[in-house]
Design an enzyme around this catalytic site. Structure first.
Site, PDB file in Angstrom:
ATOM      1  N   GLU A  14     -24.126 -47.887  11.407  1.00 56.88           N
ATOM      2  CA  GLU A  14     -24.415 -48.481  12.711  1.00 56.88           C
ATOM      3  C   GLU A  14     -25.707 -47.920  13.299  1.00 56.88           C
ATOM      4  O   GLU A  14     -26.479 -48.649  13.928  1.00 56.88           O
ATOM      5  CB  GLU A  14     -23.226 -48.240  13.643  1.00 56.88           C
ATOM      6  CG  GLU A  14     -21.952 -48.910  13.156  1.00 56.88           C
ATOM      7  CD  GLU A  14     -20.690 -48.399  13.830  1.00 56.88           C
ATOM      8  OE1 GLU A  14     -19.633 -49.028  13.633  1.00 56.88           O
ATOM      9  OE2 GLU A  14     -20.753 -47.379  14.534  1.00 56.88           O
ATOM     10  N   GLY A  80     -12.696 -54.506  14.436  1.00 57.50           N
ATOM     11  CA  GLY A  80     -11.793 -55.409  13.733  1.00 57.50           C
ATOM     12  C   GLY A  80     -11.456 -56.603  14.613  1.00 57.50           C
ATOM     13  O   GLY A  80     -11.054 -56.441  15.769  1.00 57.50           O
ATOM     14  N   MET A 171     -11.977 -47.875  17.781  1.00 58.29           N
ATOM     15  CA  MET A 171     -11.454 -46.545  18.084  1.00 58.29           C
ATOM     16  C   MET A 171     -12.235 -45.769  19.143  1.00 58.29           C
ATOM     17  O   MET A 171     -11.941 -44.594  19.367  1.00 58.29           O
ATOM     18  CB  MET A 171     -11.384 -45.717  16.793  1.00 58.29           C
ATOM     19  CG  MET A 171     -10.462 -46.305  15.741  1.00 58.29           C
ATOM     20  SD  MET A 171     -10.445 -45.385  14.182  1.00 58.29           S
ATOM     21  CE  MET A 171      -9.686 -43.841  14.678  1.00 58.29           C
ATOM     22  N   GLU A 172     -13.218 -46.395  19.814  1.00 61.23           N
ATOM     23  CA  GLU A 172     -14.038 -45.605  20.732  1.00 61.23           C
ATOM     24  C   GLU A 172     -14.344 -46.226  22.094  1.00 61.23           C
ATOM     25  O   GLU A 172     -14.499 -45.508  23.081  1.00 61.23           O
ATOM     26  CB  GLU A 172     -15.401 -45.255  20.080  1.00 61.23           C
ATOM     27  CG  GLU A 172     -15.348 -44.342  18.903  1.00 61.23           C
ATOM     28  CD  GLU A 172     -15.105 -45.070  17.586  1.00 61.23           C
ATOM     29  OE1 GLU A 172     -14.555 -44.468  16.658  1.00 61.23           O
ATOM     30  OE2 GLU A 172     -15.476 -46.278  17.513  1.00 61.23           O
ATOM     31  N   ASP A 195     -14.248 -56.712   9.998  1.00 56.08           N
ATOM     32  CA  ASP A 195     -13.006 -57.015   9.286  1.00 56.08           C
ATOM     33  C   ASP A 195     -12.113 -57.812  10.223  1.00 56.08           C
ATOM     34  O   ASP A 195     -12.310 -57.814  11.440  1.00 56.08           O
ATOM     35  CB  ASP A 195     -12.309 -55.729   8.830  1.00 56.08           C
ATOM     36  CG  ASP A 195     -12.156 -54.714   9.951  1.00 56.08           C
ATOM     37  OD1 ASP A 195     -11.100 -54.709  10.601  1.00 56.08           O
ATOM     38  OD2 ASP A 195     -13.090 -53.923  10.179  1.00 56.08           O
TER      39      ASP A 195
END
Length: 226
Positions: A14, A80, A171-172, A195
Site C-alpha cells: 500500500e 475485503g 482491521m484499522e 478480496d
C-alpha cells in the site's frame, strides 16, 4: 511547527503503490519510522507505514500526533468487500467507520459501539465532497467496519457485520476514526477491494489483487489532494 497531512497505510504494498505514483519525495525518519515527505499544491504530506490491527494503529497514530502538527489524516489501503455489488479493485471512500467486534449490548449500547462514543466515527465528508474525482475510478461511498480479524467467507457469519449496511471490512480504519475523533483531527478513509468475503479467496490471486487494489487506492488519494 509546520502543519502536515499524514497518510497512513498498513502494508508495504500500500505504501509502495503511492510512492510509485509520486514524482518526487524526501525520505526521513520520524519516531524511528521511515517517512516519505512530499508537497502538492503547497500542502505538506507525510506518508508512513503504520501497523496492522486496531491497538497498534491507535498507538502509532497517537505517537505521531505528539510529534507532528497534523492537519488531516488519510488512511489508505485495501479491504475485503462485504456488499455483493462490489468487485475487485473498486474503491470505497468511507462516509463513516466503526467496529464490528465490539459488543456491549448488555448495557443497551448498539452493537459495535464503544461506551461513551457514537456508533460510527464520521469521516471528513465535507472535504471529500468538495473534490472532483475522475469518473474512470469506480468510487463507492459508505460504511467500512473494522475488527481484529481477517474476514472471509468462512468466518463472516460469526461477525457482527450487517452486509446490507456495510460495504467493506478491514482491521484499522475504525481505530483511525476513534483516535482522530479524540484528537479532533479530521480524517479520510480510502480503501480498495482486494478480496470479496462472499467468494472463496485464492491466495495467489489475492497477492496480485492486493497490488492492483493498492494502486487504485493511491490514485484516488491523489485525485483528492491534487
Amino acid at each position: 511547527m509546520k502543519e502536515v497531512n499524514l497518510i497512513i497505510a498498513a502494508m508495504d504494498e500500500e505504501v509502495q503503490a503511492l510512492l510509485d505514483n509520486l514524482p518526487n519525495y524526501e525520505v526521513k525518519i520520524i519516531d524511528d519510522n521511515t517517512a516519505y515527505e512530499f508537497k502538492i499544491r503547497d500542502e505538506n504530506f507525510i506518508l508512513v507505514k503504520g501497523k496492522i490491527g486496531k491497538v497498534y494503529t491507535s498507538i502509532f497514530l497517537s505517537r505521531l500526533a505528539l510529534i507532528l502538527k497534523i492537519k488531516r489524516v488519510f488512511n489508505i489501503g485495501t479491504s475485503g468487500g462485504v456488499n455483493k455489488g462490489l468487485k475487485i479493485n473498486d474503491v470505497i471512500v468511507a462516509t463513516k467507520v466503526g467496529y464490528h467486534d465490539v459488543d456491549v449490548t448488555f448495557f443497551n449500547y448498539e452493537i459495535g459501539q464503544i461506551p461513551g462514543d457514537p456508533r460510527y466515527y464520521e469521516c471528513d465528508n465535507e472535504f471529500v465532497e468538495s473534490r472532483i474525482i475522475d469518473p474512470k475510478y469506480s468510487i463507492k461511498r459508505g460504511i467500512i467496519l473494522s475488527g481484529d480479524s481477517f474476514v472471509t467467507r468462512e468466518n463472516i457469519n460469526s461477525k457482527n457485520i450487517n452486509v446490507e449496511e456495510c460495504l467493506a471490512c478491514e482491521m484499522e480504519s475504525a481505530s483511525v476514526g476513534q483516535t482522530c475523533s479524540q484528537l479532533k483531527i479530521p480524517f479520510v478513509v480510502i480503501r480498495s477491494i482486494s478480496d470479496l468475503t462472499f467468494e472463496q479467496i485464492d491466495v495467489d490471486r489475492h497477492n496480485n489483487d492486493v497490488v492492483s487494489s493498492s494502486t487504485n487506492s493511491a490514485l484516488v488519494l491523489l485525485e483528492l489532494i491534487k
